[in-house]
Design a protein around this motif. Structure first.
Motif, short mmCIF file in Angstrom:
data_model
loop_
_atom_site.label_atom_id
_atom_site.label_comp_id
_atom_site.label_asym_id
_atom_site.label_seq_id
_atom_site.Cartn_x
_atom_site.Cartn_y
_atom_site.Cartn_z
N GLY A 123 38.63 50.16 28.29
CA GLY A 123 37.37 50.40 28.99
C GLY A 123 36.72 49.09 29.38
O GLY A 123 37.31 48.02 29.21
N CYS A 137 41.42 44.21 41.50
CA CYS A 137 40.41 45.27 41.46
C CYS A 137 39.14 44.87 42.20
O CYS A 137 38.42 45.73 42.72
CB CYS A 137 40.12 45.73 40.04
N ASP A 191 33.59 37.97 36.27
CA ASP A 191 34.49 38.85 35.53
C ASP A 191 34.96 38.08 34.28
O ASP A 191 35.62 37.06 34.39
CB ASP A 191 35.68 39.21 36.44
N LYS A 224 41.40 43.78 26.42
CA LYS A 224 42.15 42.53 26.22
C LYS A 224 41.84 42.04 24.80
O LYS A 224 42.32 42.66 23.85
CB LYS A 224 41.84 41.58 27.36
N ASN A 280 35.07 47.12 38.29
CA ASN A 280 34.97 46.25 39.47
C ASN A 280 35.09 47.04 40.77
O ASN A 280 34.42 46.74 41.75
CB ASN A 280 36.04 45.15 39.40
N THR A 323 35.66 43.38 29.83
CA THR A 323 36.64 44.44 29.59
C THR A 323 36.93 44.55 28.09
O THR A 323 36.85 43.57 27.37
CB THR A 323 37.94 44.19 30.37
N HIS A 330 40.97 38.84 41.05
CA HIS A 330 41.80 39.97 40.63
C HIS A 330 41.82 41.10 41.67
O HIS A 330 40.82 41.34 42.37
CB HIS A 330 41.27 40.51 39.31
C1 LIG Z 1 40.36 39.49 35.71
C2 LIG Z 1 40.59 40.92 35.45
N1 LIG Z 1 39.63 41.81 35.75
C3 LIG Z 1 39.80 43.12 35.54
C4 LIG Z 1 40.96 43.61 35.02
C5 LIG Z 1 41.13 45.08 34.84
O1 LIG Z 1 40.77 45.44 33.56
P1 LIG Z 1 41.42 46.74 32.90
O2 LIG Z 1 42.79 46.35 32.45
O3 LIG Z 1 40.50 47.09 31.80
O4 LIG Z 1 41.48 47.78 33.96
C6 LIG Z 1 41.98 42.73 34.67
C7 LIG Z 1 43.22 43.25 34.06
O5 LIG Z 1 44.30 43.05 34.45
C8 LIG Z 1 41.81 41.36 34.90
O6 LIG Z 1 42.78 40.49 34.63
#
Ligand SMILES: Cc1ncc(COP(=O)(O)O)c(C=O)c1O
Length: 374
Positions: free
Chosen positions: A232, A127, A195, A226, A104, A223, A125
């Motif tokens: 990644g 990011c 996302d 999770k 992101n 992602t 989020h």
């Molecule tokens: C909605 C969302 N986008 C992106 C991310 C970031 O992903 P990553 O944990 O793979 O860096 C998260 C993780 O906390 C998230 O909750």
């Protein structure tokens, strides 16, 4: 004391005073209601076995990638995996990043230009916020999931417009009205970016696919850390977008590529996902059970959500921490989410439900939460 050290000390003292001093904790051994390992893939012996068997086909694999994708870190395997994952998600192309954060950050910092507009849900989020901040575009937010407010913002757009939402919100667990949003963004010629971090694996391969909106969405971030239990992320979109990101996304260009083992784990996780209907159904059953139990007493505090993220409001940092500690003392790994991660007054217990939680664990946890009425 050196000025910088003094500054650090003051900032940390403020955190302590606000009851939101962050500390790292190692795995607690408590019953997991806090990880994002919704389907249990991160701990799956099946996934481990799949990886161990598959890796034998690549005796010459490298432990580390040895460089960035644009230098020595690219392989045919990586490119094939990207195409495979894009196909699984019914997208034209995809580009793998080292994390969802990187994906992101890269996408939102390099695509919108000066004079363009980024509109984000107010709960988006960090990011995406960070990526948007690094761009030179105009930035607005709209009220959470509020189509009228989004439309108001869309009416004032300058340049190319990008609207960013999460299909499942990471702290509230609720879902975005993607169908209506895709219609609204189309009306204003804006590009919707979704996302799918907390939707993939919980709602099939993601909500976009469940709603058959693949063609209406400009780009998706999926992602792997999770429900897929790996690490990644991939940005899905057109071949053009992929080429653009290879050329301009700094969090892709200036970093060492993921290791083969990580990529292979992700590939095997997708294979496992194809055969995880039982885990997915079990997860949905447990989510339903948790909601039913907690609603008996805490209907007003439970944020409406059908996803694996169930949040119970417990306003005040000290208050939220106190309830989390009480649940931890009773054997449950539940974490408090404090301000400033969420707005003051919206502090909460963020409870993640997993396919591997038992019905007894769910009912006991709900009973403990119900005993703690605010
Ligand atoms: C909605 C969302 N986008 C992106 C991310 C970031 O992903 P990553 O944990 O793979 O860096 C998260 C993780 O906390 C998230 O909750």
């Amino acid at each position: 004391m050196n000025q910088a050290e003094k500054f650090i000390q003051q900032k940390l003292a403020q955190r302590l005073q606000d009851d939101n001093f962050r500390v790292l904790k190692t795995a607690s051994g408590l019953i997991d209601f806090c990880s994002n390992d919704y389907l249990g893939f991160a701990r799956s012996e099946k996934l481990k076995a799949l990886v161990q068997a598959e890796i034998k086909k690549y005796p010459a694999y490298l432990n580390g990638s040895g460089g960035s994708r644009l230098l020595s870190g690219n392989t045919a395997f990586t490119e094939e995996l990207e195409q495979q994952i894009a196909t699984i998600h019914q997208a034209e192309a995809g580009l793998i990043f080292n994390s969802g954060y990187d994906a992101n950050l890269g996408l939102f910092s390099c695509l919108p230009q000066k004079g363009d507009t980024i509109i984000t849900d107010e709960l988006i989020h960090a990011c995406i916020i960070d990526g948007a901040r690094l761009s030179y575009a105009n930035r607005f937010s709209f009220k959470h999931n509020d189509l009228d407010d989004l439309e108001k913002k869309l009416k004032n757009v300058k340049g190319i417009c990008y609207v960013a939402v999460e299909s499942v919100y990471s702290m509230d667990g609720d879902t975005a009205p993607l169908k209506e949003m895709s219609q609204l963004t189309a009306k204003y010629n804006a590009n919707l970016i979704v996302d799918e971090a907390h939707a993939t694996g919980v709602f099939g391969k993601g909500l976009v696919q469940q709603l058959q909106l693949e063609k209406q969405i400009f780009a998706r971030t999926v992602t792997f850390g999770k429900a897929l239990g790996s690490h990644g992320a991939i940005v899905l979109g057109s071949k053009n977008l992929r080429n653009y990101l290879i050329n301009f996304a700094r969090s892709f260009i200036y970093t060492t590529a993921p290791s083969f083992h990580q990529l292979l784990t992700t590939q095997m996780a997708y294979q496992l996902l194809e055969n995880s209907a039982e885990e997915q159904n079990q997860l949905l059953l447990l989510i339903g059970l948790f909601k039913k139990e907690v609603q008996k007493k805490q209907a007003n505090s439970l944020i409406a959500s059908n996803s694996a993220i169930q949040s119970v409001l417990a306003p005040g940092n000290a208050h939220a921490k106190q309830i989390a500690e009480y649940l931890q003392k009773n054997g449950f790994d539940v974490r408090a989410i404090l301000s400033p991660t969420v707005p003051a007054g919206m502090e909460r217990l963020r409870i993640c439900i997993h396919a591997y939680n038992s019905t007894e664990e769910i009912t006991k946890l709900a009973a403990l939460i119900n005993g703690n009425e605010q």
